[in-house]
Design a protein around this motif. Structure first.
Motif, PDB file in Angstrom:
ATOM      1  N   ILE A   1       0.947  -1.059   0.090  1.00 38.45           N
ATOM      2  CA  ILE A   1       0.061  -0.134  -0.007  1.00 38.45           C
ATOM      3  C   ILE A   1       1.015   1.343   0.023  1.00 38.45           C
ATOM      4  O   ILE A   1       1.594   1.405   0.777  1.00 38.45           O
ATOM      5  CB  ILE A   1      -1.029  -0.047   1.055  1.00 38.45           C
ATOM      6  N   GLY A   2       0.489   2.333  -0.967  1.00 41.33           N
ATOM      7  CA  GLY A   2       1.037   3.620  -0.899  1.00 41.33           C
ATOM      8  C   GLY A   2       0.195   4.311  -0.185  1.00 41.33           C
ATOM      9  O   GLY A   2      -0.992   4.547  -0.515  1.00 41.33           O
ATOM     10  N   ILE A   3       0.892   4.791   1.095  1.00 43.35           N
ATOM     11  CA  ILE A   3      -0.196   5.544   1.906  1.00 43.35           C
ATOM     12  C   ILE A   3      -0.251   7.232   1.626  1.00 43.35           C
ATOM     13  O   ILE A   3      -0.842   7.833   2.323  1.00 43.35           O
ATOM     14  CB  ILE A   3       0.151   5.542   3.322  1.00 43.35           C
TER      15      ILE A   3
ATOM     16  N   TYR B   1       6.403   4.954   9.174  1.00 39.87           N
ATOM     17  CA  TYR B   1       5.124   4.915   8.356  1.00 39.87           C
ATOM     18  C   TYR B   1       4.120   4.242   9.217  1.00 39.87           C
ATOM     19  O   TYR B   1       3.053   4.657   9.385  1.00 39.87           O
ATOM     20  CB  TYR B   1       5.440   3.945   7.069  1.00 39.87           C
ATOM     21  N   ILE B   2       4.543   3.295  10.261  1.00 41.39           N
ATOM     22  CA  ILE B   2       3.680   2.760  11.116  1.00 41.39           C
ATOM     23  C   ILE B   2       3.221   3.770  11.876  1.00 41.39           C
ATOM     24  O   ILE B   2       1.926   4.094  12.331  1.00 41.39           O
ATOM     25  CB  ILE B   2       4.342   1.640  11.810  1.00 41.39           C
ATOM     26  N   ASN B   3       4.110   4.823  12.572  1.00 42.00           N
ATOM     27  CA  ASN B   3       3.785   5.864  13.233  1.00 42.00           C
ATOM     28  C   ASN B   3       2.901   6.673  12.677  1.00 42.00           C
ATOM     29  O   ASN B   3       2.025   7.247  13.389  1.00 42.00           O
ATOM     30  CB  ASN B   3       5.079   6.848  13.583  1.00 42.00           C
ATOM     31  N   LEU B   4       2.814   6.987  11.278  1.00 42.07           N
ATOM     32  CA  LEU B   4       1.884   7.849  10.667  1.00 42.07           C
ATOM     33  C   LEU B   4       0.490   7.392  10.655  1.00 42.07           C
ATOM     34  O   LEU B   4      -0.571   8.007  10.304  1.00 42.07           O
ATOM     35  CB  LEU B   4       2.379   8.055   9.154  1.00 42.07           C
TER      36      LEU B   4
ATOM     37  N   THR C   1      -4.089 -11.864   6.725  1.00 46.68           N
ATOM     38  CA  THR C   1      -4.209 -10.720   5.683  1.00 46.68           C
ATOM     39  C   THR C   1      -3.123  -9.585   6.157  1.00 46.68           C
ATOM     40  O   THR C   1      -3.108  -9.061   6.991  1.00 46.68           O
ATOM     41  CB  THR C   1      -5.463 -10.090   5.638  1.00 46.68           C
ATOM     42  N   VAL C   2      -2.095  -9.164   5.445  1.00 47.27           N
ATOM     43  CA  VAL C   2      -1.000  -8.327   5.658  1.00 47.27           C
ATOM     44  C   VAL C   2      -0.873  -6.996   5.060  1.00 47.27           C
ATOM     45  O   VAL C   2      -0.984  -7.082   3.596  1.00 47.27           O
ATOM     46  CB  VAL C   2       0.195  -9.099   5.525  1.00 47.27           C
ATOM     47  N   ALA C   3      -0.784  -5.792   5.533  1.00 48.39           N
ATOM     48  CA  ALA C   3      -0.712  -4.761   4.772  1.00 48.39           C
ATOM     49  C   ALA C   3       0.820  -4.134   4.858  1.00 48.39           C
ATOM     50  O   ALA C   3       1.081  -3.964   6.047  1.00 48.39           O
ATOM     51  CB  ALA C   3      -1.733  -3.628   5.519  1.00 48.39           C
ATOM     52  N   LEU C   4       1.460  -4.177   3.761  1.00 45.95           N
ATOM     53  CA  LEU C   4       2.946  -3.690   3.903  1.00 45.95           C
ATOM     54  C   LEU C   4       2.536  -2.302   3.199  1.00 45.95           C
ATOM     55  O   LEU C   4       2.320  -2.221   2.028  1.00 45.95           O
ATOM     56  CB  LEU C   4       3.563  -4.560   2.905  1.00 45.95           C
ATOM     57  N   ILE C   5       3.165  -1.426   4.297  1.00 45.75           N
ATOM     58  CA  ILE C   5       2.899  -0.134   3.741  1.00 45.75           C
ATOM     59  C   ILE C   5       4.417   0.767   3.515  1.00 45.75           C
ATOM     60  O   ILE C   5       5.479   0.504   4.007  1.00 45.75           O
ATOM     61  CB  ILE C   5       2.175   0.979   4.765  1.00 45.75           C
ATOM     62  N   SER C   6       4.215   1.715   2.298  1.00 47.66           N
ATOM     63  CA  SER C   6       5.350   2.716   2.128  1.00 47.66           C
ATOM     64  C   SER C   6       4.654   4.029   2.063  1.00 47.66           C
ATOM     65  O   SER C   6       3.322   4.118   1.972  1.00 47.66           O
ATOM     66  CB  SER C   6       5.711   2.528   0.590  1.00 47.66           C
ATOM     67  N   SER C   7       5.318   4.992   2.058  1.00 47.04           N
ATOM     68  CA  SER C   7       4.756   6.575   1.977  1.00 47.04           C
ATOM     69  C   SER C   7       4.782   6.633   0.379  1.00 47.04           C
ATOM     70  O   SER C   7       5.382   6.015  -0.265  1.00 47.04           O
ATOM     71  CB  SER C   7       5.793   7.519   2.510  1.00 47.04           C
ATOM     72  N   GLY C   8       3.944   7.753   0.012  1.00 46.55           N
ATOM     73  CA  GLY C   8       3.869   8.036  -1.388  1.00 46.55           C
ATOM     74  C   GLY C   8       3.168   6.851  -2.021  1.00 46.55           C
ATOM     75  O   GLY C   8       2.097   6.480  -1.628  1.00 46.55           O
ATOM     76  N   ASP C   9       3.677   6.333  -3.268  1.00 47.71           N
ATOM     77  CA  ASP C   9       3.329   5.420  -4.014  1.00 47.71           C
ATOM     78  C   ASP C   9       4.016   4.192  -3.827  1.00 47.71           C
ATOM     79  O   ASP C   9       5.449   4.429  -4.127  1.00 47.71           O
ATOM     80  CB  ASP C   9       3.231   5.736  -5.346  1.00 47.71           C
ATOM     81  N   ALA C  10       3.746   3.082  -3.469  1.00 45.10           N
ATOM     82  CA  ALA C  10       4.677   1.680  -3.032  1.00 45.10           C
ATOM     83  C   ALA C  10       5.198   1.446  -4.627  1.00 45.10           C
ATOM     84  O   ALA C  10       6.373   0.522  -4.523  1.00 45.10           O
ATOM     85  CB  ALA C  10       3.907   0.657  -2.527  1.00 45.10           C
TER      86      ALA C  10
ATOM     87  N   ILE D   1      -1.725  -1.391  -4.095  1.00 48.62           N
ATOM     88  CA  ILE D   1      -2.650  -0.411  -4.155  1.00 48.62           C
ATOM     89  C   ILE D   1      -1.810   0.985  -4.202  1.00 48.62           C
ATOM     90  O   ILE D   1      -1.025   1.610  -3.277  1.00 48.62           O
ATOM     91  CB  ILE D   1      -3.375  -0.393  -2.885  1.00 48.62           C
ATOM     92  N   PRO D   2      -2.323   1.868  -5.446  1.00 46.79           N
ATOM     93  CA  PRO D   2      -1.230   2.852  -5.508  1.00 46.79           C
ATOM     94  C   PRO D   2      -1.578   4.179  -4.757  1.00 46.79           C
ATOM     95  O   PRO D   2      -2.894   4.119  -3.978  1.00 46.79           O
ATOM     96  CB  PRO D   2      -1.821   3.106  -6.998  1.00 46.79           C
ATOM     97  N   GLY D   3      -0.639   5.270  -4.495  1.00 44.82           N
ATOM     98  CA  GLY D   3      -1.020   6.272  -3.837  1.00 44.82           C
ATOM     99  C   GLY D   3      -0.401   7.462  -4.385  1.00 44.82           C
ATOM    100  O   GLY D   3       0.055   7.432  -5.537  1.00 44.82           O
ATOM    101  N   VAL D   4      -0.690   8.589  -3.990  1.00 43.95           N
ATOM    102  CA  VAL D   4      -0.379   9.993  -4.258  1.00 43.95           C
ATOM    103  C   VAL D   4       1.335   9.929  -4.094  1.00 43.95           C
ATOM    104  O   VAL D   4       1.806   9.722  -2.717  1.00 43.95           O
ATOM    105  CB  VAL D   4      -0.988  11.210  -3.683  1.00 43.95           C
ATOM    106  N   THR D   5       1.948   9.997  -5.263  1.00 42.78           N
ATOM    107  CA  THR D   5       3.703   9.934  -5.073  1.00 42.78           C
ATOM    108  C   THR D   5       4.032  11.270  -4.844  1.00 42.78           C
ATOM    109  O   THR D   5       3.382  12.342  -4.856  1.00 42.78           O
ATOM    110  CB  THR D   5       4.130   9.118  -6.375  1.00 42.78           C
ATOM    111  N   SER D   6       5.152  11.324  -4.267  1.00 42.13           N
ATOM    112  CA  SER D   6       5.947  12.653  -3.666  1.00 42.13           C
ATOM    113  C   SER D   6       5.867  13.748  -4.669  1.00 42.13           C
ATOM    114  O   SER D   6       5.911  14.994  -4.367  1.00 42.13           O
ATOM    115  CB  SER D   6       7.111  12.281  -3.238  1.00 42.13           C
ATOM    116  N   ALA D   7       6.562  13.355  -6.084  1.00 45.74           N
ATOM    117  CA  ALA D   7       6.656  14.540  -6.982  1.00 45.74           C
ATOM    118  C   ALA D   7       5.141  15.016  -7.231  1.00 45.74           C
ATOM    119  O   ALA D   7       5.229  16.486  -7.297  1.00 45.74           O
ATOM    120  CB  ALA D   7       6.822  13.992  -8.251  1.00 45.74           C
ATOM    121  N   ASN D   8       4.180  14.499  -7.132  1.00 40.52           N
ATOM    122  CA  ASN D   8       2.874  15.072  -7.506  1.00 40.52           C
ATOM    123  C   ASN D   8       2.309  15.633  -6.174  1.00 40.52           C
ATOM    124  O   ASN D   8       1.585  16.798  -6.290  1.00 40.52           O
ATOM    125  CB  ASN D   8       1.670  13.967  -7.820  1.00 40.52           C
TER     126      ASN D   8
END
Lengths: 241, 241
Positions: free
Chosen positions: B7-9, B37-40, B74-83, B106-113
């Motif tokens: 997941i990109g958060i 990211y967990i803290n977020l 069921t596991v959620a592996l998270i990254s910031s931005g878009d994973a 699962i896409p997310g809003v990436t940092s550049a955007n």
């Protein structure tokens, strides 16, 4: 005075929209956009005033938006994907610059990233996005960019690859890429990302033109390291797995 | 057997997260990620099991995630931005490919955007994203890409511009850009996008190194047409306003 939100709603359905985009629409008095996008969101905001503006009339759409705001309304101007990527954000900021009306740009999931997730993770490394629409950009500059991005082994995502009136650009892009990228470079062709009718094919540079490419298609061309594993298209970052 | 969501958060706080990302975390038995990211997200899911994995141990993180899924979770592996953009999606797909465990990106809003939206609309036209991290990529290839993207008058967003251990790459990137882009090309330096402490400066290529650039910075360099109007950085698409 009102306020303007320029909102990227993501690739289409509510689930790919951000909470911020949703809330800004909810807080607005009126939602403005091309009818395709209004149709995608109006069920979420039953009873909310909407304004469907004409296709290809982007400046008029911004002026209409500005006029609603000057009349005291909070206005949500919506685009699909990210409004700051070939969308309405730039022109809306320009049109409103001297008006004293506040414009807030709300980012969304852009098509290249949403389409990438559909097929795996092809956009994991250095990446160029190029629009093949030459309505507002010299074709010579576009082809120069295709050449340089290919030479640099960038992953390349194409926006606006084809429309009813523009059929040859993707063919020319393909010819340029073949000079710099190997013919077995992997390519994802994703149609209707995040919408009804979402579908994709994984193919190679050599064979990509055998697949349907239309107005609702994103074409993602991998770099020289991109591979397929477990049915997914993956560009590695370089970890030794 | 369990399932894995990568997941990109988005850039950090809940408002820039998609509904789909939120729901996938809600539906997961455990959320895995680097502690930042967990803290977020942990305040959003009080009582949910979490697993903080170590920095720079990306393969181990994927193997831990896979093990949880093999044990039926069921596991959620998270990254910031878009994973899928310099994130965990590619390596997770690779690690899980032969396991029979389903992996959904699962896409997310990436940092550049997200960073672009903070300063206006600088990424409205053809755009290259380049990571300055040479931990996994040859520096020669990175500099080649900087040169070609500059030559092609691409807007360029830099990810990982600097860290404690990498201080010189952004200086070398700057020297290359100055050979191909005019020194008054506009540059946005955005720190802590979408998080506490978000701040930015608009400057020029000539002066960009006078501003603080750190691990939490995105640097966006405009193209030759980028301008500032009403305090916003805008790259035009070509409409005559």
């Amino acid at each position: 005075m009102g306020k303007i939100y320029v909102i990227g709603i993501g690739p289409g359905n509510k689930e790919n929209m951000t909470f911020r985009a949703y809330k800004a629409m909810e807080d607005s008095d009126i939602i403005v956009g091309h009818k395709t996008y209004i149709n995608l969101v109006e069920d979420l905001f039953v009873g909310k005033e909407t304004f469907r503006s004409a296709m290809k009339k982007e400046i008029e759409r911004c002026q209409e938006t500005l006029n609603f705001a000057k009349n005291g309304k909070t206005v949500a101007l919506i685009s699909s994907g990210d409004a700051g990527v070939y969308g309405m954000a730039g022109i809306m900021l320009e049109v409103a610059a001297d008006s004293g009306i506040e414009v807030e740009v709300i980012p969304g999931v852009t098509s290249a990233n949403a389409s990438a997730a559909v097929v795996g993770a092809p956009v994991m490394h250095d990446h160029a996005t190029i629009s093949l629409s030459d309505l507002l950009t010299d074709w010579d500059l576009i082809t120069k960019r295709i050449k340089l991005a290919s030479e640099g082994d960038f992953i390349i995502s194409y926006y606006n690859p084809k429309s009813f009136g523009r059929q040859t650009q993707i063919v020319e892009a393909w010819e340029i890429m073949l000079k710099y990228k190997k013919k077995d470079t992997l390519v994802a062709i994703v149609r209707n990302t995040g919408r009804e009718g979402q579908e994709y094919e994984l193919t190679t540079l050599e064979n990509m033109l055998e697949h349907e490419i239309n107005m609702f298609t994103t074409v993602i061309v991998g770099n020289s390291k991109t591979f397929i594993k477990g049915g997914k298209m993956i560009t590695p970052r370089g970890y030794k797995v």
